[in-house]
Scaffold this active site. Structure first.
Site, PDB file in Angstrom:
ATOM      1  N   ASP A 117       0.830  -1.071  -0.029  1.00  0.00           N
ATOM      2  CA  ASP A 117       0.019   0.014  -0.097  1.00  0.00           C
ATOM      3  C   ASP A 117       0.879   1.322  -0.018  1.00  0.00           C
ATOM      4  O   ASP A 117       2.097   1.069   0.745  1.00  0.00           O
ATOM      5  CB  ASP A 117      -1.003   0.019   1.305  1.00  0.00           C
ATOM      6  CG  ASP A 117      -2.140  -0.830   1.246  1.00  0.00           C
ATOM      7  OD1 ASP A 117      -2.707  -1.110  -0.015  1.00  0.00           O
ATOM      8  OD2 ASP A 117      -2.486  -1.505   2.117  1.00  0.00           O
TER       9      ASP A 117
ATOM     10  N   ASP B  80      -4.368  -4.698   6.344  1.00  0.00           N
ATOM     11  CA  ASP B  80      -4.858  -4.663   7.714  1.00  0.00           C
ATOM     12  C   ASP B  80      -6.384  -4.585   7.742  1.00  0.00           C
ATOM     13  O   ASP B  80      -7.015  -5.227   8.855  1.00  0.00           O
ATOM     14  CB  ASP B  80      -4.339  -3.626   8.629  1.00  0.00           C
ATOM     15  CG  ASP B  80      -4.138  -2.197   7.923  1.00  0.00           C
ATOM     16  OD1 ASP B  80      -5.006  -2.351   6.855  1.00  0.00           O
ATOM     17  OD2 ASP B  80      -3.518  -1.255   8.402  1.00  0.00           O
TER      18      ASP B  80
END
Lengths: 679, 557
Positions: free
Chosen positions: A304, A515
């Site tokens: 990311d 996450d």
């Protein structure tokens, strides 16, 4: 750099390991390692020969048999010790974890709302428990009510408390951690024995350790080499008998043990356990050894952008006045607009303006009022007591506001803001009343050191892909600055999966970190998925590794550990097999020198006597195991470089070294044996 | 002069291998090639007549087709030689072969070994020579080539593993037949007989009658070498002037037995679209050949020290058992090539080579991957390559890959079978033979040389070579049964294992090559490959070599 757990080998662990090394002599345990099992059988035979020298007919010297027996015994003990030592380090960790698990009580909330105190082990999936301040959280679950500070140091080693609340990405709690303020209601998400803590204990203990695919393939090779040499040694007896040469059984066993790959056979499981342990030292919990190995094979890493490659908070990088406004004026008003803005962006504007001359008076908040950012206005700013209204906000929001106020939009505003956007920045327009002053250039900054890491990855042959919700222009700028190989702009969660699938269809192995619950399917699809401990339970469940420090860049370290594990295995296998050359030249002439004196021409090391030659080779074979334990535990040194260079380096070190070292070693041992007149 | 001769022949091998490699690549292409317009018509007729379905096969089907067709060939061959005495085509009135010898002979020719426990000219009728021996001399190299191509396709990520029948037929129509006709005619021009007339009877000047055996020799001689078969028409094989009349035919025979084995690694390079890979394999095999050839040449050149001690001049080298018309260089070269390519024809008697001179051919058969027989040799060096990749590949920190395919547990298991089997079928029967009267009674030179004789016989059988350290009285039930079984195991177990490896690799996804990939087309890999062959292949046999040829050499020095 990420935190690293200390991996001390204390005296206690060593003593424990020595004890275990003897316990492992049990044939049932030994049989799991075929190479060493053959050595044990050899040991039993020579032991019998030491007691009854004429057991299998013929003559054999008791003293010599005893010497061989002792060396074989040491060989086995050394191998067992290596394994026990590796396991011991894990056990020590597991024991401290187990302590946190013991006698945890839980407040189970019954259907009628009443509370019952039960053992943590009685909790089932779906139960709801109440956890108050200073309670240990009994098992894994999701917060469904309340907000609390939780101390997760038992698991992560990080002493700063984290806030857990219901809903969102901070709702998951882990069994064994401690609530230090307030209370929370937790819905249990795992059955007993399956919680994170349980898995972690199993893992570090190595109790449920299964052989990884690569270990299985290597074991196959080692077993077949053992069989080949068993064949070579047994067939030698009848063949030699044809020319009336009888071979002492102890000598044959010595030859066999020297030839079979005992070095790697003895260290193989230690290497595997130590590899997993290294992952744990980096505060990463791998759910299986297989995933660590797969990490070494990764071709593509998906990261990311925000929070991983960049800091995530945008910082002021320039203040760009519109036509007719001076730089000083814009600086001043930019500061005014941010006086009450406590966001990192706002702070960065003031920090940036401070770099040019800025008097303290401008920072005086007296008599001013902060105007908060709202979703409706999409701007924030400061109202002054003299009626001055200073604002900053997104370009379209400001334009709308100015036009509404009857103001004029400067002709160059659009150019300036477009340029900022093109360079990957975010433009914020600063206004006073209905007068446009200029643009704040907010830039997402790449974390220091990221470029170097991506260079390293490239050297290792790994492609890096950046995933971001930004527009393609912004994404391209950041990608270039960070040095990633590829990027996906305006990425939606499902885009990640499609990229992973696309790469996998090309035969590549993909790693990613994540996450959020959104990331769970992609984490599951990836060959190596590293979830953040702060993430949701769904993400942690889908991933095959969890990083307790929640540092997304750690995936790069995990890859290196995977590679190191495979390299260590390869290096020691090569070393072990290459050793055979010297051992042959020590033992074969020694075996036949009595019957065929001319054979001494093959005794190129000039070893003193046949017996000293055989014993030297056997002793070398035994002591090389403990000498290599540190290497097996630490792993061979890994510096990212191309495979070709890496191979040349390791090959000359462990291949060529493997041929030469035993020649020197055996000769030295022989000299020592002669010196002490042992042989 | 000697070195020049050897150099020229080896250079010719390299020069001829390149066009042959390209040709072979097209022969076995799964796509349509120009060759189809030439051979396609005949082949389609053959397929139609035999009812062959030419679709792609799975590896299991391929293996089954290979085994079944070989079994049928075995049965037919056995019946013909078993009853040749009563069958037509027997002008020289040769008796039927007794069952065990017939079993050994059928197994021997079926496995491309051509170990002969009978004496060619007096043991087989013309029908047997043609319908069994020459027939199998075509079909067995064709089987080897087919296997090789199936294996290549598996490793090089082709569309499929191919079709066994198509490969088999094409091997014959496009490779073996045209070549053997060409070479056969050249041999006839050099004086090699090709006739169906019975044994000629001549009256010598002394008034005695001499029976001169002859027959369809040229036909057999050409395919004997092109197909790396090696079984001679006459008992003394290519030392016989009718089989190998002069220096030119000697070179021609060397070239024809090396042509296909030397071309195949390069063919592999073409199929893998990586020419360098082919040359690395070629170089590995070439270097090994040079080492072993040098050992034989130098030792033969230096002569026999035992004879020198008793006052016999060894100035011209050890000429015992060699033909004067070939000399040391042509004999050493022939010996090296015939054992490297596992042909097994001989132009000198290997039993009389000096100890180390004889060790080199023995060692090449033990390694079984120095070019090797048609098809199987290249498969073996590739098997060692996979093994080398597995051992060293881990050192770059990745699961080992060969040409983009991961080498995992399943492949290692299959390769382990092949690696383990070879020493097993050499050492165990050798041990039995040497320890019991059954085997040791056949030995003509007791002592260390006896060990060499026995080990050579089984190594030659296991490697499907077929040359003998003659001097072993080997037409006994023990030898016929043991070597017969060794030949069959040596050929089929590893063949099936290798097809399975090919199938398993073909099913895997190809991993793209990156900077982190272990390269197998450079000199580093060449070193690794040679070290693997040496340590795994050679060290296994070090003890017997030490007790046989090395001990013999040390004691006569």
């Amino acid at each position: 750099m990420s935190t690293k757990r200390k991996a001390n080998v204390s005296k206690k662990i060593v003593l424990e390991a020595i004890k275990d090394a003897f316990k492992k002599l049990n044939p049932k345990v030994m049989a799991r390692n075929p190479v060493m099992f053959v050595v044990e059988i050899g040991f039993v035979i020579t032991l019998l020969l030491s007691i009854f020298p004429a057991l299998f007919g013929g003559i054999s010297e008791r003293g010599y048999n005893i010497a061989v027996t002792i060396i074989l015994f040491m060989t086995i003990i050394f191998a067992n010790f290596a394994e026990a030592l590796a396991e011991g380090r894990g056990k020590a960790q597991a024991n401290s974890l187990k302590k946190t698990k013991q006698d945890t009580k839980a407040r189970l909330i019954l259907k009628d709302g009443s509370i019952k105190i039960v053992d943590a082990t009685e909790l089932r999936k779906g139960d709801t428990v109440l956890v108050k301040a200073n309670d240990l959280i009994p098992t894994d679950g999701d917060v469904i009510e309340g907000v609390a500070a939780v101390d997760e140091s038992a698991i992560t080693g990080e002493s700063a408390a984290v806030i857990k609340e219901s809903g969102g990405d901070f709702s998951s709690v882990t069994g064994g951690t401690k609530v230090i303020s307030d209370y929370i209601k937790v819905k249990v998400s795992t059955d007993p024995g399956e919680s994170f803590l349980d898995r972690m204990i199993n893992l570090v203990e190595g109790a449920k350790r299964q052989k990884t695919p690569n270990e299985i393939a290597l074991s196959t090779l080692l077993v077949s080499l053992t069989l080949i040499f068993l064949l070579v040694c047994t067939s030698l007896v009848p063949i030699a008998s044809y020319i009336k040469v009888t071979l002492p059984i102890a000598t044959l066993i010595a030859l066999l043990v020297c030839l079979i790959p005992t070095t790697i056979g003895g260290l193989l499981s230690a290497i595997g356990i130590a590899g997993m342990d290294r992952v744990t030292q980096y505060n990463v919990i791998a759910k299986s050894g297989k995933s660590v190995e797969a990490a070494g094979d990764i071709n593509t890493i998906i990261l990311d952008k925000t929070g991983t490659i960049t800091h995530g908070n945008r910082m002021a990088a320039a203040l760009l006045p519109v036509n007719g406004i001076s730089q000083e004026e814009l600086n001043k008003f930019a500061v005014y607009s941010s006086l009450h803005d406590e966001t990192p962006e706002g702070r960065s504007v003031i920090e940036f303006a401070k770099k040019s001359d800025l008097s303290e008076k401008e920072l005086d908040k007296y008599g001013t009022e902060g105007i908060e950012f709202t979703a409706e206005t999409r701007m924030s700013g400061t109202d002054f007591s003299d009626g001055k209204k200073v604002r900053k906000g997104a370009v379209d929001a400001i334009i709308e506001y100015i036009l509404y106020q009857g103001g004029r939009v400067p002709s160059d505003l659009k150019d300036i803001s477009d340029k900022v956007a093109m360079q990957g920045g975010t433009p914020l327009v600063v206004i006073e009343g209905n007068r446009v002053l200029g643009v704040i250039y907010l830039k997402d900054t790449v974390k220091p050191g990221m470029k170097e890491r991506f260079d390293e990855l490239r050297k290792m042959g790994i492609k890096s892909v950046m995933c971001t919700g930004d527009n393609p222009l912004t994404a391209a700028t950041i990608a270039k600055e960070a040095g990633v190989d590829d990027f996906i702009a305006e990425a939606k969660p499902e885009d990640k999966i499609s990229v992973i699938k696309r790469e996998q269809a090309e035969g590549k192995l993909v790693a990613m970190t994540g996450d959020g619950t959104n990331d769970a399917p992609a984490l599951a699809q990836a060959d190596v998925g590293l979830a953040m401990n702060t993430g949701t339970n769904a993400a942690k469940e889908a991933a095959n590794m969890v990083d307790l420090d929640s540092d997304p860049t750690k995936i790069i370290e995990v890859v290196a550990i995977g590679k190191q594990l495979l390299m260590t295995r390869g290096a020691l296998t090569t070393f072990s097999i290459a050793n055979d050359v010297a051992k042959y030249f020590a033992i074969i002439p020694a075996m036949f020198m009595l019957a065929i004196p001319q054979m001494k021409a093959l005794n190129i090391m000039g070893l003193a006597t046949p017996q000293s030659a055989i014993l030297s080779a056997l002793i070398f074979n035994a002591i090389i195991i403990p000498l290599l334990i540190p290497l097996a535990m630490k792993g061979v040194k890994y510096v990212p470089m191309s495979a070709t260079r890496l191979l040349t380096k390791n090959l000359s070190l462990y291949g060529l070294g493997g041929v030469l070292v035993p020649f020197i070693g055996i000769k030295c041992i022989d000299l020592i044996l002669v010196m002490f007149r042992v042989a | 002069m000697d070195l020049l001769q050897i150099g020229v022949v080896l250079a010719l091998v390299v020069i001829l291998a390149i066009p042959m490699a390209k040709y072979l690549t097209n022969v076995y292409s799964l796509e349509i090639t120009k060759q189809d317009s030439m051979f396609g018509k005949i082949e389609r007729v053959i397929f139609k007549l035999s009812g062959i379905d030419t679709n792609d096969m799975r590896w299991q089907q391929y293996a089954k087709a290979l085994l079944l067709s070989n079994l049928v060939m075995f049965i037919i061959s056995y019946i013909i030689i078993r009853f040749q005495g009563v069958l037509p085509g027997n002008p020289s009135k040769i008796d039927s072969m007794e069952p065990l010898l017939a079993f050994n002979t059928a197994a021997s020719f079926l496995t491309n070994t051509n170990l002969q426990h009978y004496s060619g000219e007096s043991g087989l009728s013309y029908l047997s020579q043609m319908a069994v021996i020459i027939f199998l001399m075509f079909t067995t190299p064709a089987t080897g080539l087919s296997l090789c191509m199936a294996f290549f396709r598996g490793l090089t990520n082709q569309r499929s593993i191919g079709n066994f029948y198509v490969d088999l037929i094409r091997s014959i129509t496009r490779v073996l037949l045209p070549l053997s006709i060409l070479i056969g005619l050249v041999l006839v021009s050099q004086g090699v007989p090709q006739t169906l007339n019975p044994t000629a009877i001549a009256n010598t000047l002394e008034g005695a009658t001499q029976n001169i055996a002859r027959g369809p020799v040229a036909a057999l001689e050409s395919i004997k070498h092109i197909g790396t078969n090696g079984g001679g028409f006459f008992g003394v094989n290519s030392a016989h002037p009718f089989e190998n009349p002069n220096g030119f035919t000697n070179v021609l025979e060397i070239l024809s037995m090396f042509l296909i084995p030397a071309a195949l690694p390069l063919t592999f390079g073409y199929m893998a679209r990586n020419k360098k890979q082919g040359w690395i394999l070629f170089s590995a095999m070439g270097l090994m050949l040079l080492v072993f050839l040098s050992i034989t040449f130098i030792n033969e050149k230096n002569g026999n020290p035992a004879l020198e001690k008793i006052g016999l001049s060894q100035e011209n080298g050890s000429m015992e058992g060699k033909e004067v018309r070939f000399g040391i260089a042509q004999s050493a070269l022939f010996t090296s090539v015939t054992t490297a390519a596992t042909t097994g024809s001989v132009n000198n008697m290997h039993d009389t080579l000096t100890p180390l001179g004889g060790m080199a051919p023995l060692a090449m058969m033990m390694l079984n991957c120095v070019f090797g027989g048609d098809g199987v040799g290249t498969v073996n060096i590739l098997m060692y390559s996979v093994m080398a990749v597995f051992l060293a590949g881990l050192m770059v920190g990745r699961t080992p890959e060969f040409l983009g395919k991961k080498i995992e547990g399943k492949e290692m298991k299959l390769i382990a079978i092949a690696i383990l089997l070879h020493p097993l079928i050499i050492l165990v029967p050798s041990a039995i033979a040497l320890a019991t009267q059954l085997g040791s009674s056949a030995i003509s030179n007791p002592g260390f040389h006896g060990i060499s004789q026995v080990v050579y016989e089984f190594t030659s059988s296991a490697a499907n070579n077929g040359s003998g350290f003659e001097g072993l009285g080997d037409n006994t039930p023990f030898w016929n049964i043991s070597t017969g079984l060794v030949m069959l195991f040596g050929r089929y177990f590893s063949m099936i294992a290798m097809i399975a490896v090919a199938g398993s690799l073909l099913a895997k996804k190809r991993v793209p090559e990156t900077n982190g990939t272990f390269k197998t087309d450079n000199s580093t890999f060449l070193v690794i490959l040679l070290a693997t062959v040496l340590i795994i292949g050679a060290l296994t046999f070090f003890p017997v070599i030490a007790l046989g040829p090395v001990a013999e050499w040390l004691t006569i020095r």
